[in-house]
Design an enzyme around this catalytic site. Structure first.
Site, PDB file in Angstrom:
ATOM      1  N   ASP A   1      -1.845   6.474   6.476  1.00 30.63           N
ATOM      2  CA  ASP A   1      -2.903   5.614   5.951  1.00 30.63           C
ATOM      3  C   ASP A   1      -3.265   4.664   7.091  1.00 30.63           C
ATOM      4  O   ASP A   1      -2.491   3.781   7.447  1.00 30.63           O
ATOM      5  CB  ASP A   1      -2.371   4.847   4.730  1.00 30.63           C
ATOM      6  CG  ASP A   1      -3.353   3.802   4.220  1.00 30.63           C
ATOM      7  OD1 ASP A   1      -4.438   3.649   4.799  1.00 30.63           O
ATOM      8  OD2 ASP A   1      -3.010   3.124   3.221  1.00 30.63           O
TER       9      ASP A   1
ATOM     10  N   TRP B   1       0.824  -1.222   0.000  1.00 28.58           N
ATOM     11  CA  TRP B   1       0.000   0.000   0.000  1.00 28.58           C
ATOM     12  C   TRP B   1       0.850   1.261   0.000  1.00 28.58           C
ATOM     13  O   TRP B   1       0.451   2.277  -0.544  1.00 28.58           O
ATOM     14  CB  TRP B   1      -1.009  -0.019   1.154  1.00 28.58           C
ATOM     15  CG  TRP B   1      -1.945  -1.167   1.002  1.00 28.58           C
ATOM     16  CD1 TRP B   1      -2.038  -2.263   1.799  1.00 28.58           C
ATOM     17  CD2 TRP B   1      -2.872  -1.383  -0.070  1.00 28.58           C
ATOM     18  NE1 TRP B   1      -2.969  -3.146   1.298  1.00 28.58           N
ATOM     19  CE2 TRP B   1      -3.496  -2.625   0.158  1.00 28.58           C
ATOM     20  CE3 TRP B   1      -3.237  -0.654  -1.207  1.00 28.58           C
ATOM     21  CZ2 TRP B   1      -4.461  -3.160  -0.698  1.00 28.58           C
ATOM     22  CZ3 TRP B   1      -4.208  -1.175  -2.063  1.00 28.58           C
ATOM     23  CH2 TRP B   1      -4.803  -2.402  -1.801  1.00 28.58           C
TER      24      TRP B   1
ATOM     25  N   LYS C   1     -13.038  -1.770   6.715  1.00 27.95           N
ATOM     26  CA  LYS C   1     -12.450  -2.714   7.669  1.00 27.95           C
ATOM     27  C   LYS C   1     -13.005  -2.458   9.071  1.00 27.95           C
ATOM     28  O   LYS C   1     -13.722  -3.279   9.608  1.00 27.95           O
ATOM     29  CB  LYS C   1     -10.929  -2.623   7.639  1.00 27.95           C
ATOM     30  CG  LYS C   1     -10.376  -3.014   6.251  1.00 27.95           C
ATOM     31  CD  LYS C   1      -9.050  -2.400   5.986  1.00 27.95           C
ATOM     32  CE  LYS C   1      -8.662  -2.327   4.536  1.00 27.95           C
ATOM     33  NZ  LYS C   1      -8.750  -3.542   3.753  1.00 27.95           N
TER      34      LYS C   1
HETATM   35  N1  PMP Z   1      -4.432   1.136   2.336  1.00 27.69           N
HETATM   36  C1  PMP Z   1      -4.528   0.007   3.062  1.00 27.69           C
HETATM   37  C2  PMP Z   1      -3.689  -0.126   4.297  1.00 27.69           C
HETATM   38  C3  PMP Z   1      -5.397  -1.002   2.663  1.00 27.69           C
HETATM   39  O1  PMP Z   1      -5.488  -2.121   3.380  1.00 27.69           O
HETATM   40  C4  PMP Z   1      -6.183  -0.828   1.493  1.00 27.69           C
HETATM   41  C5  PMP Z   1      -7.170  -1.857   1.023  1.00 27.69           C
HETATM   42  N2  PMP Z   1      -7.088  -3.102   1.494  1.00 27.69           N
HETATM   43  C6  PMP Z   1      -6.023   0.346   0.758  1.00 27.69           C
HETATM   44  C7  PMP Z   1      -5.162   1.312   1.220  1.00 27.69           C
HETATM   45  C8  PMP Z   1      -6.789   0.592  -0.503  1.00 27.69           C
HETATM   46  O2  PMP Z   1      -8.100   0.839  -0.199  1.00 27.69           O
HETATM   47  P1  PMP Z   1      -9.230   1.101  -1.295  1.00 27.69           P
HETATM   48  O3  PMP Z   1      -9.461  -0.208  -1.975  1.00 27.69           O
HETATM   49  O4  PMP Z   1     -10.376   1.565  -0.467  1.00 27.69           O
HETATM   50  O5  PMP Z   1      -8.746   2.118  -2.229  1.00 27.69           O
END
Ligand code: PMP
Length: 364
Positions: free
Chosen positions: A174, A104, A198
């Site tokens: 994040d 991420w 989540k």
């Molecule tokens: N950051 C983290 C830490 C994640 O776990 C996720 C999705 N699992 C995301 C960003 C991306 O999220 P989204 O699919 O809502 O864009």
């Protein structure tokens, strides 16, 4: 199982507290006496205004967010924030310090590079992201626009116990996969964001908590919808908001308060994670590749016999048949992963631990 419901270890979208779902079901046809569902209300109606204000108040109360910060409910997932953060917060000629800890942050780095000079302040890639960079490995520049980190790495199962100290430079995090799982000193951050799917509710809404003065950094030439400023001004109603998702976030906030707030949840999350890691560490059959000090209390990643894929496949199939869902590791790393967000109960963890013991007895 509760009726037909499984014990849900999905990584996201993930389990939502049962009482929240029950309340939503109860209000589905007629919410707040409006004679319609929240999904059918105007986002500009007084009824919805009440809903979004309550959701924001819940966020502020549970997370102790001061008035210096805006609380926004946006769309585009956490992924849009990978782009919006640099677009809004980068300052001319000032680099962005990125702490790279997994898939991420890699995506966030890609977006930063498109608009600013990216400096890798630290990375744990050489160790396959099985740990977080230590304090003395993180090299921050005093002239950075901001410092960026991911508080919990959903795929690799690491989580900061202590956040990096960015001094006077705004720290951006994040927190998609651990927001509201523990107490956080919001005043240490310039901006916090999290996709809701989540710990907050359903997919479709992203929570952004932003120090208001930082919103003024953005150029007025940026498309309006991409400026935090626009969303602050419009109270998250710059365009039609994801109304139902925001409503559920509000119910989740009420649930958090009724459970005793973040102190109580943090304690329970520690207890849950300890039960599971103890079961993994108890034998050589299971192993967790993550450095003990950095292990996540939200996403527990582990392997069977250091990566016996046959047995892992069997584990996933048999656990599913036993009513334990979502235990397959992320497709990029394989193995097993139990995501044990706020809605996972201690009882659910105990069921998984019992299943793991039985599986070892039969296959170990
Ligand atoms: N950051 C983290 C830490 C994640 O776990 C996720 C999705 N699992 C995301 C960003 C991306 O999220 P989204 O699919 O809502 O864009």
């Amino acid at each position: 199982m509760v009726g037909e419901r499984i014990v849900n270890f999905n990584a996201g979208p993930a389990a939502i507290p049962l009482s929240v779902l029950e309340k939503a079901r109860q209000e589905l046809l007629n919410a707040h006496g409006a004679g319609m569902s929240v999904m059918e209300m105007s986002h500009r109606s007084p009824e919805f205004k009440d809903i979004i204000e309550r959701a924001e108040a819940g966020v502020r109360k549970n997370f102790s967010v001061s008035d210096d910060y805006a609380v926004l409910f946006l769309q585009g997932g956490a992924s849009l924030q990978f782009a919006m953060v640099p677009m809004n917060l980068c300052q001319e000629g000032k680099p962005v310090d990125m702490i790279h800890t997994g898939a991420w942050t890699k995506k966030a780095i890609t977006e930063v590079k498109k608009v600013a000079e990216m400096r890798l302040a630290a990375s744990s890639e050489a160790d396959k992201f099985t740990r977080l960079p230590a304090k003395d490995e993180i090299q921050l520049s005093s002239d950075a626009s901001y410092v960026y980190c991911c508080s919990n790495n959903t795929i690799f199962g690491t989580q900061y116990r202590q956040f990096p100290d960015s001094g006077d430079v705004p720290l951006i995090a994040d927190m998609s996969s651990d927001i509201f799982s523990r107490k956080v000193d919001v005043s240490r951050f310039g901006l916090i964001f999290a996709g809701a799917q989540k710990n907050l509710g359903p997919a479709g809404v992203t929570l952004v908590i932003l120090r208001k003065d930082l919103a003024e950094r953005a150029s007025e030439t940026l498309p309006s919808i991409l400026q935090y400023r626009s969303h602050i001004k419009a109270g998250s109603l710059f365009n039609t908001a994801p109304t139902f998702a925001i409503y559920i976030v509000g119910l989740v906030m009420d649930w958090i308060a009724s459970e005793g707030g973040l102190d109580a949840l943090e304690k329970r999350n520690e207890e849950k994670a300890a039960l599971l890691y103890d079961a993994i560490d108890a034998t050589n059959f299971y192993n967790c590749p993550v450095a003990k000090a950095d292990r996540s209390r939200m996403n527990v990643v582990y392997r069977i016999q250091d990566g016996n894929e046959e047995l892992e496949k069997k584990f996933i199939a048999e656990s599913k048949a036993a009513g334990l869902g979502g235990l397959k590791g992320h497709r990029s790393v394989g193995g097993l992963r139990a995501s044990i967000y706020n809605a996972m109960t201690v009882e659910g963890i105990k069921q998984l631990v019992d299943f793991m013991k039985e599986f070892t007895r039969k296959n170990g």
